[in-house]
Design a protein around this motif. Structure first.
Motif, PDB file in Angstrom:
ATOM      1  N   LYS A  76     -39.454  52.145   5.673  1.00  0.00           N
ATOM      2  CA  LYS A  76     -40.330  52.235   4.459  1.00  0.00           C
ATOM      3  C   LYS A  76     -39.263  51.981   3.338  1.00  0.00           C
ATOM      4  CE  LYS A  76     -44.215  52.866   6.234  1.00  0.00           C
ATOM      5  NZ  LYS A  76     -45.450  51.865   6.122  1.00  0.00           N
ATOM      6  N   ALA A  77     -39.728  52.052   2.067  1.00  0.00           N
ATOM      7  CA  ALA A  77     -38.718  52.117   0.935  1.00  0.00           C
ATOM      8  C   ALA A  77     -39.677  52.113  -0.358  1.00  0.00           C
ATOM      9  CB  ALA A  77     -37.954  50.570   0.710  1.00  0.00           C
ATOM     10  N   PHE A  78     -38.798  52.787  -1.248  1.00  0.00           N
ATOM     11  CA  PHE A  78     -39.448  52.871  -2.609  1.00  0.00           C
ATOM     12  C   PHE A  78     -38.896  51.717  -3.818  1.00  0.00           C
ATOM     13  CE2 PHE A  78     -38.982  57.363  -1.242  1.00  0.00           C
ATOM     14  CZ  PHE A  78     -40.016  58.145  -1.791  1.00  0.00           C
ATOM     15  N   PHE A  79     -39.737  51.202  -4.389  1.00  0.00           N
ATOM     16  CA  PHE A  79     -39.539  50.244  -5.282  1.00  0.00           C
ATOM     17  C   PHE A  79     -39.698  50.980  -6.809  1.00  0.00           C
ATOM     18  CE2 PHE A  79     -40.899  46.593  -8.427  1.00  0.00           C
ATOM     19  CZ  PHE A  79     -39.710  46.410  -8.873  1.00  0.00           C
ATOM     20  N   CYS A 125     -44.861  61.616  -5.308  1.00  0.00           N
ATOM     21  CA  CYS A 125     -44.392  60.979  -6.574  1.00  0.00           C
ATOM     22  C   CYS A 125     -45.029  59.672  -6.906  1.00  0.00           C
ATOM     23  CB  CYS A 125     -42.853  60.962  -6.819  1.00  0.00           C
ATOM     24  SG  CYS A 125     -42.184  59.909  -5.403  1.00  0.00           S
ATOM     25  N   VAL A 126     -45.317  58.867  -5.876  1.00  0.00           N
ATOM     26  CA  VAL A 126     -45.706  57.512  -5.866  1.00  0.00           C
ATOM     27  C   VAL A 126     -47.378  57.519  -6.236  1.00  0.00           C
ATOM     28  CG1 VAL A 126     -46.190  55.199  -4.571  1.00  0.00           C
ATOM     29  CG2 VAL A 126     -44.049  56.390  -4.231  1.00  0.00           C
ATOM     30  N   MET A 176     -43.717  53.633  -9.844  1.00  0.00           N
ATOM     31  CA  MET A 176     -43.309  54.199  -8.546  1.00  0.00           C
ATOM     32  C   MET A 176     -44.096  53.581  -7.368  1.00  0.00           C
ATOM     33  SD  MET A 176     -41.191  56.482  -8.850  1.00  0.00           S
ATOM     34  CE  MET A 176     -41.161  56.709  -6.875  1.00  0.00           C
ATOM     35  N   ASN A 177     -43.290  52.768  -6.567  1.00  0.00           N
ATOM     36  CA  ASN A 177     -44.231  51.902  -5.584  1.00  0.00           C
ATOM     37  C   ASN A 177     -43.544  52.410  -4.143  1.00  0.00           C
ATOM     38  OD1 ASN A 177     -45.728  49.818  -7.242  1.00  0.00           O
ATOM     39  ND2 ASN A 177     -43.678  50.062  -8.021  1.00  0.00           N
ATOM     40  N   PHE A 178     -44.140  52.346  -3.154  1.00  0.00           N
ATOM     41  CA  PHE A 178     -43.930  52.568  -1.928  1.00  0.00           C
ATOM     42  C   PHE A 178     -44.579  51.907  -0.626  1.00  0.00           C
ATOM     43  CE2 PHE A 178     -43.894  55.184   2.293  1.00  0.00           C
ATOM     44  CZ  PHE A 178     -42.384  55.573   2.106  1.00  0.00           C
ATOM     45  N   GLY A 179     -43.695  51.491   0.291  1.00  0.00           N
ATOM     46  CA  GLY A 179     -44.340  50.546   1.565  1.00  0.00           C
ATOM     47  C   GLY A 179     -43.218  50.202   2.374  1.00  0.00           C
ATOM     48  N   ASP A 189     -29.693  45.793  -0.753  1.00  0.00           N
ATOM     49  CA  ASP A 189     -29.260  45.301   0.675  1.00  0.00           C
ATOM     50  C   ASP A 189     -28.740  46.558   1.511  1.00  0.00           C
ATOM     51  OD1 ASP A 189     -28.741  42.946  -0.173  1.00  0.00           O
ATOM     52  OD2 ASP A 189     -26.882  43.074  -1.256  1.00  0.00           O
ATOM     53  N   ASP A 190     -28.509  47.940   0.769  1.00  0.00           N
ATOM     54  CA  ASP A 190     -28.088  49.029   1.490  1.00  0.00           C
ATOM     55  C   ASP A 190     -28.968  50.332   1.269  1.00  0.00           C
ATOM     56  OD1 ASP A 190     -27.226  49.444  -1.005  1.00  0.00           O
ATOM     57  OD2 ASP A 190     -25.411  48.411  -0.366  1.00  0.00           O
ATOM     58  N   LEU A 191     -30.050  50.280   0.517  1.00  0.00           N
ATOM     59  CA  LEU A 191     -30.732  51.614   0.256  1.00  0.00           C
ATOM     60  C   LEU A 191     -32.436  51.386   0.363  1.00  0.00           C
ATOM     61  CD1 LEU A 191     -29.337  52.277  -3.238  1.00  0.00           C
ATOM     62  CD2 LEU A 191     -28.221  52.866  -0.970  1.00  0.00           C
ATOM     63  N   ARG A 192     -32.906  52.673   0.590  1.00  0.00           N
ATOM     64  CA  ARG A 192     -34.330  52.453   0.829  1.00  0.00           C
ATOM     65  C   ARG A 192     -35.043  52.830  -0.758  1.00  0.00           C
ATOM     66  NH1 ARG A 192     -36.037  51.413   5.874  1.00  0.00           N
ATOM     67  NH2 ARG A 192     -34.596  51.932   7.094  1.00  0.00           N
ATOM     68  N   VAL A 193     -34.305  52.947  -1.636  1.00  0.00           N
ATOM     69  CA  VAL A 193     -34.864  53.049  -3.017  1.00  0.00           C
ATOM     70  C   VAL A 193     -34.294  51.818  -3.965  1.00  0.00           C
ATOM     71  CG1 VAL A 193     -35.128  54.602  -5.058  1.00  0.00           C
ATOM     72  CG2 VAL A 193     -34.918  55.463  -2.729  1.00  0.00           C
TER      73      VAL A 193
END
Ligand code: SF4
Ligand code: SF4
Length: 248
Positions: A5-8, A155-156, A164-167, A196-200
């Motif tokens: 998963k990740a946050f955008f 938060c999302v 705040m987005n997540f998926g 490239d290297d994070l989930r946020v």
């Protein structure tokens, strides 16, 4: 692992309502933090053992000499190769783990046996914070308890603007790239961080340093502890701030 998963976080849509900050406190049952007027609308002043999420405020002079606000909802970036984990691995195995389903970087009780400074100095984003009396460490958990049960992070779920987005991480990467294209005409300096290297990932409308010292790192976090990060930040601020008028 780059799936999971990740946050955008689309800062171009953030109004600094701080709903995300409060929702985080509420879900994690964190006590209120005593605050004081320190000359900024940002409140509290920093992340803490009891504050996992903080909307940072930066005020700059715009081209017409009017104030321009930059809002940055700060939290653990859930690095793909977390330097905090790397720092404690030899000392206390299992003190920091990566959740298989989401990729969330999680602190466990075993971490209580380690020197907190090892973790504090390792994070290039200055995220984890120690409890004053005990030295125990805390930070954002990606709300894995909610996510494992099919819910969005608090938060999302709370954000009223779509900032705040997540998926799934690949979907968030796609969404982030799409938004960059959409906002480019309005914000020619817009940039994405963390793909490239994070989930946020953050979509920033301007140069990252306008938002916050640790808004972006130039090296993958696993190659960068706090000292290296600060040195690099010092260099790039020097290169950048010649014509900048910052009054907050
Ligand atoms: S290094 Fe910092 S930002 Fe990265 S996972 Fe660890 S605490 Fe979070
Ligand atoms: S809830 Fe959304 S709009 Fe409000 S401060 Fe957080 S990210 Fe910004």
């Amino acid at each position: 692992m780059s799936s999971g998963k990740a946050f955008f976080i689309d800062t171009t849509l953030c109004t600094a309502c701080r709903g995300c900050q409060i929702a985080c406190k509420q879900w994690n049952q964190l006590p209120a933090t005593k605050t004081h007027n320190w000359g900024s609308m940002q409140n509290p002043e920093n992340l803490s053992y009891d504050t996992y999420k903080l909307v940072r405020f930066e005020e700059h002079n715009g081209p017409d000499n009017k104030p321009v606000w930059y809002f940055f909802p700060d939290q653990c970036r859930h690095c793909l190769e977390p330097s905090c984990k790397e720092a404690v691995e030899g000392e206390v195995s299992g003190g920091i783990i990566i959740d298989r389903r989401t990729g969330a970087v999680l602190f466990t009780n075993k971490l209580k046996k380690t020197d907190p400074d090892n973790v504090l100095n390792a994070c290039p984003f200055d995220v984890p914070k120690a409890q004053k009396k005990t030295g125990f460490l805390a930070k954002c958990t990606m709300c894995v308890d909610r996510v494992h049960n099919g819910l969005l992070p608090a938060c999302v779920r709370t954000c009223p603007t779509g900032a705040m987005n997540f998926g799934d991480r690949d979907k968030m990467v796609k969404m982030a790239r799409g938004r960059l294209t959409e906002v480019n005409t309005r914000f020619p300096m817009a940039t994405l961080t963390g793909l490239d290297d994070l989930r946020v990932f953050y979509l920033l409308s301007d140069v990252p340093k306008m938002y916050y010292t640790y808004a972006k790192m130039d090296l993958p976090p696993v190659h960068m502890d706090r000292k290296t990060a600060l040195r690099k930040i010092g260099q790039s601020i020097k290169e950048f701030t010649g014509d900048l008028d910052i009054y907050s």
